[in-house]
Design an enzyme around this catalytic site. Structure first.
Site, PDB file in Angstrom:
ATOM      1  N   ASP A 281      52.223  38.063  39.122  1.00 29.46           N
ATOM      2  CA  ASP A 281      52.304  37.097  40.220  1.00 29.46           C
ATOM      3  C   ASP A 281      52.933  35.774  39.799  1.00 29.46           C
ATOM      4  O   ASP A 281      53.428  35.014  40.628  1.00 29.46           O
ATOM      5  CB  ASP A 281      50.931  36.853  40.855  1.00 29.46           C
ATOM      6  CG  ASP A 281      49.873  36.412  39.853  1.00 29.46           C
ATOM      7  OD1 ASP A 281      50.183  36.279  38.651  1.00 29.46           O
ATOM      8  OD2 ASP A 281      48.712  36.201  40.280  1.00 29.46           O
TER       9      ASP A 281
ATOM     10  N   CYS B  17      49.185  31.571  41.824  1.00 27.22           N
ATOM     11  CA  CYS B  17      48.715  32.881  42.269  1.00 27.22           C
ATOM     12  C   CYS B  17      48.795  33.096  43.774  1.00 27.22           C
ATOM     13  O   CYS B  17      49.440  34.034  44.237  1.00 27.22           O
ATOM     14  CB  CYS B  17      47.273  33.089  41.808  1.00 27.22           C
ATOM     15  SG  CYS B  17      47.053  33.065  40.019  1.00 27.22           S
TER      16      CYS B  17
END
Length: 492
Positions: free
Chosen positions: A266, A87
């Site tokens: 992401d 992330c």
């Protein structure tokens, strides 16, 4: 989740309270002169960024509305990848348009530069929202998950509002659906566990780490993963509803025809692949390949593009849409706007991208799994671990007419290499590092070192399978810094 909106009129998308129910980042063009705005309309831009949404194991299947309202109405990229399958490094690449070795965010911890003071001082001022705000043309709005360590007391707390945002509604720390805290323009706002008011999505063969997984998986592990997979799909139904609300809201306001809507993630995800429980972080397609759907002005509907794009391209593309010269920035990525509107040249488009990850591991052994020793992390009850300190790797992902290849090197004692021919082996079952032509290995090693040393324009040079690629073995270890030391440089 996040979204960016650029509006050519001086009206905000909606009140902050309404926007929070969508979890968006919004960027709105600021124009005080409505007459001038009508004669010089710049497009709105909406970026919806999901968290951990895979494309390889069926993540897009529940998103029927999203595919209809964005993909079918515009273009779908089938070869979209992230610069890092985790992330914080991935989101940092989106914000800065840079590869991890240039923005220096290597994992989800403060020590790994995730929303650290160093990040705030050196990288946030160069993010594309900061660039737009600096030039005084766009009004910006953010809501949702920013970076995993955002709001940490050791990095300014929720009082810190990154440069570039006029309206800021950011989640403190990592993803939660209930019992979370938002930074509302620098002030803490706490939410509980009332679904209608607080549910966040509505409010806003191989490397040893793979070999250690237990095959076949136990019945209890399979049952656990099946339940987790079903829950992920249920969550995605809320995402699908969110997308529908955003598109319908733009349509009602008469803004849809002048708005680019971008939908992506992401990073990918895995739930049982290679007998690994569930996480991301690995170099394989299920973790690094993401959905990318875009609709907007001059984008013809029902298009599909197999050209190679990456999340480092999102920032340059947004700036290009907004009318700015990407070459004036420090970004590594390139705008794919020409591809979307039919003005790009596929023969000169890039053929490879860089993927980097630095593993995380504890200095002490997990008491529940003493046989594994120190250095592992993200371990599940059956002592299968998702990460380790030497799960540090760099890859060249190549997609061209001549090759669909992945070349990876690990920074470990083995200097382990994995190579996959994705055309013949789409599930990456056979590592061909020992059987592939030696010259190809040398060229890929050379290209990997080039990319890990690149910055800006040099990240967009020809790849191994481009006709303009030039290979000089004498350069392999002379003027280039081997990637083994590149990711471990101390932050200045």
């Amino acid at each position: 989740m996040a979204l960016f909106v650029f509006n050519s009129a001086s009206k905000m998308v909606s009140s902050p309270l309404v926007i929070l129910h969508f979890i968006l980042i919004c960027v709105t063009l600021h124009c005080n002169n409505l007459a001038a705005a009508k004669t010089n309309l710049r497009p709105n831009i909406v970026l919806i960024l999901t968290d951990d949404l895979d494309v390889s194991i069926g993540g897009m299947i529940p998103l029927v509305k999203t595919k209809k309202l964005i993909g079918d109405a515009g273009i779908t990229f089938t070869n979209a990848f992230v610069a890092s399958p985790l992330c914080c490094p991935s989101r940092a690449s989106i914000l800065t348009g840079k590869y991890p070795h240039n923005h220096h965010v290597v994992n989800n911890t403060l020590e790994g530069n995730c929303s650290s003071i160093a990040w705030q001082k050196t990288q946030e001022p160069d993010s594309f929202p900061a660039f737009l705000q600096k030039h005084g043309t766009y009004q910006t709005f953010f809501a949702g998950k920013y970076l995993n360590e955002y709001g940490s007391k050791n990095a300014g707390g929720v009082e810190h509002v990154p440069p570039g945002w006029d309206h800021w509604f950011a989640l403190e720390r990592n993803s939660k659906y209930y019992n979370y805290t938002l930074s509302v323009n620098g002030r803490a706002q706490r939410h509980g566990q009332n679904y209608s008011e607080d549910y966040l999505t509505d409010v806003l063969d191989k490397h040893w780490l793979i070999r250690q997984a237990k095959t076949p998986m136990t019945n209890s592990s399979v049952e656990f993963l099946d339940n987790a997979y079903r829950k992920r799909w249920r969550t995605l139904l809320s995402v699908d509803d969110l997308v529908e609300k955003v598109v319908k809201k733009l349509e009602v306001r008469g803004e849809l025809s002048n708005t680019y809507v971008i939908f992506t993630s992401d990073n990918g995800y895995h739930t049982g692949q290679f007998s690994l429980p569930m996480d991301k972080r690995q170099l394989y397609e299920f973790d690094i390949r993401v959905p990318l759907l875009v609709r907007g002005p001059d984008i013809k509907p029902n298009q599909t593009s197999s050209l190679l794009v990456a999340n480092v391209d999102l920032g340059p593309t947004v700036l290009d849409i907004a009318g700015y010269n990407v070459n004036e920035t420090k970004m590594d990525g390139m705008s794919f706007l020409p591809i979307m509107i039919g003005k790009g040249n596929s023969s000169t488009w890039r053929s490879d991208v860089l993927v980097e990850y630095e593993g995380e591991g504890s200095n002490i052994s997990d008491p529940a799994c003493p046989l594994l020793g120190p250095g592992v992390s993200e371990c599940f009850p059956d002592c299968v671990c998702e990460d380790s300190y030497n799960n540090t790797y760099a890859c060249v992902r190549t997609v061209s007419q001549a090759a669909n290849l992945q070349y990876c090197e690990f920074d470990d004692n083995e200097v382990f290499v994995e190579v996959y021919n994705l055309t013949a082996d789409p599930f990456q079952l056979s590592n061909i590092a020992k059987s592939i032509d030696q010259e190809v290995l040398e060229k890929m090693n050379h290209r990997l070192m080039m990319l890990q040393s690149c910055s800006g324009q040099s990240c967009r040079t020809p790849g191994v399978y481009d006709s303009k690629f030039r290979f000089d073995p004498r350069l392999m270890f002379s003027s280039l810094v081997p990637h083994r030391n590149k990711l471990r440089q101390t932050l200045k």
